[in-house]
Design a protein around this motif. Structure first.
Motif, PDB file in Angstrom:
ATOM      1  N   ARG A 302     -59.485 -78.374 -39.257  1.00 23.21           N
ATOM      2  CA  ARG A 302     -58.611 -79.475 -38.856  1.00 23.21           C
ATOM      3  C   ARG A 302     -59.486 -80.715 -38.682  1.00 23.21           C
ATOM      4  O   ARG A 302     -60.439 -80.698 -37.896  1.00 23.21           O
ATOM      5  CB  ARG A 302     -57.889 -79.165 -37.552  1.00 23.21           C
ATOM      6  N   PRO A 303     -59.173 -81.808 -39.383  1.00 24.79           N
ATOM      7  CA  PRO A 303     -59.992 -83.018 -39.258  1.00 24.79           C
ATOM      8  C   PRO A 303     -59.924 -83.584 -37.840  1.00 24.79           C
ATOM      9  O   PRO A 303     -58.959 -83.379 -37.100  1.00 24.79           O
ATOM     10  CB  PRO A 303     -59.383 -83.979 -40.281  1.00 24.79           C
ATOM     11  N   SER A 304     -60.949 -84.294 -37.482  1.00 28.50           N
ATOM     12  CA  SER A 304     -60.966 -84.924 -36.166  1.00 28.50           C
ATOM     13  C   SER A 304     -59.866 -85.965 -36.070  1.00 28.50           C
ATOM     14  O   SER A 304     -59.630 -86.739 -37.007  1.00 28.50           O
ATOM     15  CB  SER A 304     -62.321 -85.599 -35.920  1.00 28.50           C
ATOM     16  N   GLY A 305     -59.179 -85.981 -34.964  1.00 27.79           N
ATOM     17  CA  GLY A 305     -58.090 -86.918 -34.743  1.00 27.79           C
ATOM     18  C   GLY A 305     -56.755 -86.431 -35.235  1.00 27.79           C
ATOM     19  O   GLY A 305     -55.728 -87.044 -34.911  1.00 27.79           O
ATOM     20  N   ALA A 306     -56.697 -85.382 -36.034  1.00 27.28           N
ATOM     21  CA  ALA A 306     -55.414 -84.859 -36.521  1.00 27.28           C
ATOM     22  C   ALA A 306     -54.740 -84.091 -35.391  1.00 27.28           C
ATOM     23  O   ALA A 306     -55.389 -83.357 -34.651  1.00 27.28           O
ATOM     24  CB  ALA A 306     -55.634 -83.951 -37.722  1.00 27.28           C
ATOM     25  N   PRO A 307     -53.415 -84.240 -35.239  1.00 26.08           N
ATOM     26  CA  PRO A 307     -52.714 -83.534 -34.168  1.00 26.08           C
ATOM     27  C   PRO A 307     -52.617 -82.044 -34.455  1.00 26.08           C
ATOM     28  O   PRO A 307     -52.676 -81.606 -35.604  1.00 26.08           O
ATOM     29  CB  PRO A 307     -51.339 -84.192 -34.138  1.00 26.08           C
ATOM     30  N   ASP A 308     -52.465 -81.297 -33.398  1.00 24.30           N
ATOM     31  CA  ASP A 308     -52.249 -79.867 -33.537  1.00 24.30           C
ATOM     32  C   ASP A 308     -50.851 -79.648 -34.117  1.00 24.30           C
ATOM     33  O   ASP A 308     -49.858 -80.091 -33.535  1.00 24.30           O
ATOM     34  CB  ASP A 308     -52.358 -79.189 -32.160  1.00 24.30           C
ATOM     35  N   PRO A 309     -50.724 -78.969 -35.257  1.00 27.52           N
ATOM     36  CA  PRO A 309     -49.391 -78.821 -35.863  1.00 27.52           C
ATOM     37  C   PRO A 309     -48.431 -78.047 -34.984  1.00 27.52           C
ATOM     38  O   PRO A 309     -47.229 -78.317 -34.975  1.00 27.52           O
ATOM     39  CB  PRO A 309     -49.670 -78.087 -37.179  1.00 27.52           C
ATOM     40  N   ILE A 310     -48.912 -77.098 -34.225  1.00 30.33           N
ATOM     41  CA  ILE A 310     -48.010 -76.325 -33.361  1.00 30.33           C
ATOM     42  C   ILE A 310     -47.466 -77.205 -32.253  1.00 30.33           C
ATOM     43  O   ILE A 310     -46.268 -77.218 -31.963  1.00 30.33           O
ATOM     44  CB  ILE A 310     -48.744 -75.097 -32.800  1.00 30.33           C
ATOM     45  N   GLN A 311     -48.350 -77.998 -31.631  1.00 32.38           N
ATOM     46  CA  GLN A 311     -47.885 -78.898 -30.585  1.00 32.38           C
ATOM     47  C   GLN A 311     -47.004 -80.001 -31.160  1.00 32.38           C
ATOM     48  O   GLN A 311     -46.065 -80.457 -30.513  1.00 32.38           O
ATOM     49  CB  GLN A 311     -49.082 -79.504 -29.847  1.00 32.38           C
ATOM     50  N   SER A 312     -47.289 -80.434 -32.388  1.00 38.28           N
ATOM     51  CA  SER A 312     -46.467 -81.487 -33.002  1.00 38.28           C
ATOM     52  C   SER A 312     -45.046 -80.985 -33.237  1.00 38.28           C
ATOM     53  O   SER A 312     -44.078 -81.705 -33.017  1.00 38.28           O
ATOM     54  CB  SER A 312     -47.098 -81.932 -34.328  1.00 38.28           C
ATOM     55  N   VAL A 313     -44.925 -79.754 -33.669  1.00 29.98           N
ATOM     56  CA  VAL A 313     -43.588 -79.204 -33.881  1.00 29.98           C
ATOM     57  C   VAL A 313     -42.848 -79.089 -32.563  1.00 29.98           C
ATOM     58  O   VAL A 313     -41.657 -79.386 -32.448  1.00 29.98           O
ATOM     59  CB  VAL A 313     -43.685 -77.832 -34.581  1.00 29.98           C
ATOM     60  N   GLY A 314     -43.533 -78.691 -31.516  1.00 23.78           N
ATOM     61  CA  GLY A 314     -42.881 -78.562 -30.222  1.00 23.78           C
ATOM     62  C   GLY A 314     -42.481 -79.894 -29.639  1.00 23.78           C
ATOM     63  O   GLY A 314     -41.496 -79.983 -28.902  1.00 23.78           O
ATOM     64  N   ALA A 315     -43.224 -80.967 -29.958  1.00 25.48           N
ATOM     65  CA  ALA A 315     -42.915 -82.287 -29.392  1.00 25.48           C
ATOM     66  C   ALA A 315     -41.998 -83.117 -30.277  1.00 25.48           C
ATOM     67  O   ALA A 315     -41.623 -84.221 -29.901  1.00 25.48           O
ATOM     68  CB  ALA A 315     -44.220 -83.059 -29.150  1.00 25.48           C
ATOM     69  N   ARG A 316     -41.640 -82.647 -31.470  1.00 18.99           N
ATOM     70  CA  ARG A 316     -40.823 -83.436 -32.387  1.00 18.99           C
ATOM     71  C   ARG A 316     -39.381 -83.517 -31.883  1.00 18.99           C
ATOM     72  O   ARG A 316     -38.820 -82.535 -31.412  1.00 18.99           O
ATOM     73  CB  ARG A 316     -40.854 -82.801 -33.778  1.00 18.99           C
ATOM     74  N   ALA A 317     -38.769 -84.729 -31.984  1.00 16.66           N
ATOM     75  CA  ALA A 317     -37.383 -84.919 -31.540  1.00 16.66           C
ATOM     76  C   ALA A 317     -36.447 -84.217 -32.497  1.00 16.66           C
ATOM     77  O   ALA A 317     -36.686 -84.164 -33.706  1.00 16.66           O
ATOM     78  CB  ALA A 317     -37.047 -86.408 -31.466  1.00 16.66           C
ATOM     79  N   PRO A 318     -35.365 -83.643 -32.016  1.00 17.62           N
ATOM     80  CA  PRO A 318     -34.418 -82.966 -32.914  1.00 17.62           C
ATOM     81  C   PRO A 318     -33.748 -83.955 -33.866  1.00 17.62           C
ATOM     82  O   PRO A 318     -33.462 -85.104 -33.532  1.00 17.62           O
ATOM     83  CB  PRO A 318     -33.392 -82.342 -31.947  1.00 17.62           C
TER      84      PRO A 318
END
Length: 363
Positions: A302-318
């Motif tokens: 995972r490149p530096s500064g890239a968000p965690d995809p698992i956390q991004s999915v959990g924080a994404r608005a419906p």
């Protein structure tokens, strides 16, 4: 001996029997005694035993009571303190003439243990004979001190005792959560030695230990981690903290914020892959934040500064649901005007509840 011959040819002894003749009505020798006599004897035995038990109990109570009263009287009079003082005085006089009086205590290997703790564990005093020092007991008490891993105590004639200590070497600082008396929870930092044993809680600002541990069960598996890192010098030199995840595997945090995720099984082979890739492609010097080697045939970076995809999915608005067409409407056709939402404009806040403008206003 008079002998009479019977007409049947048998001799009959007619000597008189010894002892008196049996009285009429008396019990024949060897015959069982009557039941009434046995019951009478058993009843008498029970009465005698009960009487003896009562006498013994009364005497015991009397002796204990008299002893308690006498002891209280002696204690109130101060005779016990005087006797103790006399015994201590005699002991000091005897110790003054005892051979090989103790004059010095030497200690090797002491870094963290205080002198007061060592002297308290030895339980000796100046002038005491070396012959009366309990070396085994002193050693056991020394090894109960939290920092002491091994202790040896020996006499050095003619007047000294030598103590050799091997203190525990704290190699990690374990971060854990503890519950306070008021029900709140707080972080606690505990020094851990190389065998995973807890030494004592410390202030992390005052500790010079470099490695920080986290996760339930991390101290018990610290030896396994140190064994893994023996042949992984590039990772060992840059290691700053280690998190024991799920009671089965490690996440290693290196300098620069790189997180190295090791698998639960065959972590040594995964670590060897990382070391080989770092030697050939300078893996740990690249701009990456996560190196995931949990899969044997796949390397995830995972490149530096890239968000965690698992956390991004959990924080994404419906996502907003698409409007459904009215029944009977062809797919893709515009809904009728009554079904369309009203247009909004700058003067929408002037409209009434029925949609008509209030009096005196133009739209």
């Amino acid at each position: 001996m008079p002998v009479v011959t019977s007409p049947h040819g048998k001799d009959i002894d007619v000597r008189p029997r010894r002892g008196g003749a049996r009285r009429a009505g008396s019990t024949r020798p060897g015959a069982p005694r009557p039941a009434a006599s046995r019951k009478k004897q058993a009843s008498g035995l029970r009465r005698w035993l009960a009487w003896r038990g009562a006498v013994v109990l009364g005497l015991s109570i009397a002796v204990l009571g008299a002893g308690g009263i006498a002891g209280y009287a002696v204690w109130k009079s101060g005779a016990i303190d005087e006797a103790r003082a006399r015994i201590d005085g005699w002991r000091e006089r005897v110790a003054a003439f005892a051979p090989f009086p103790l004059e010095d205590v030497s200690v090797d290997g002491r870094k963290h243990v205080s002198q007061e703790a060592i002297l308290k564990a030895l339980d000796v005093r100046r002038g005491q004979s070396l012959l009366t020092v309990d070396l085994q007991g002193a050693r056991d008490r020394l090894e109960r001190i939290e920092w002491v891993e091994h202790a040896a105590v020996e006499r050095r004639w003619p007047d000294s005792i030598h103590v050799a200590l091997r203190e525990r070497s704290a190699v990690a600082l374990w971060q854990t959560v503890v519950a306070r008396a008021d029900g709140s929870r707080a972080l606690e930092y505990v020094l851990i030695d190389r065998f995973g044993r807890r030494v004592r809680a410390v202030d992390p600002a005052e500790s010079q230990v470099r490695l920080l541990l986290a996760g339930d069960g991390a101290p018990e598996h610290l030896g396994e981690l140190l064994l893994l890192l023996q042949d992984a010098k590039p990772v060992r030199d840059r290691l700053r903290s280690a998190v024991y995840v799920g009671g089965r595997r490690w996440n290693l945090i290196l300098d620069g914020g790189i997180t190295l995720k090791l698998p639960a099984d065959d972590a040594g082979a995964a670590l060897a892959r990382v070391v080989a890739l770092d030697a050939s492609d300078r893996l740990l010097s690249r701009e990456v934040s996560v190196v995931d080697v949990r899969l044997p045939d796949l390397l995830v970076l995972r490149p530096s500064g890239a968000p965690d995809p698992i956390q991004s999915v959990g924080a994404r608005a419906p996502a907003r649901p698409e409007p459904q067409p009215a029944p009977g409407t062809a797919p893709g056709a515009r809904p009728p005007a009554a079904a369309r939402p009203p247009a909004t404009g700058p003067n929408d806040n002037l409209r009434g509840k029925t949609g008509a403008p209030p009096a005196g206003q133009r739209i």
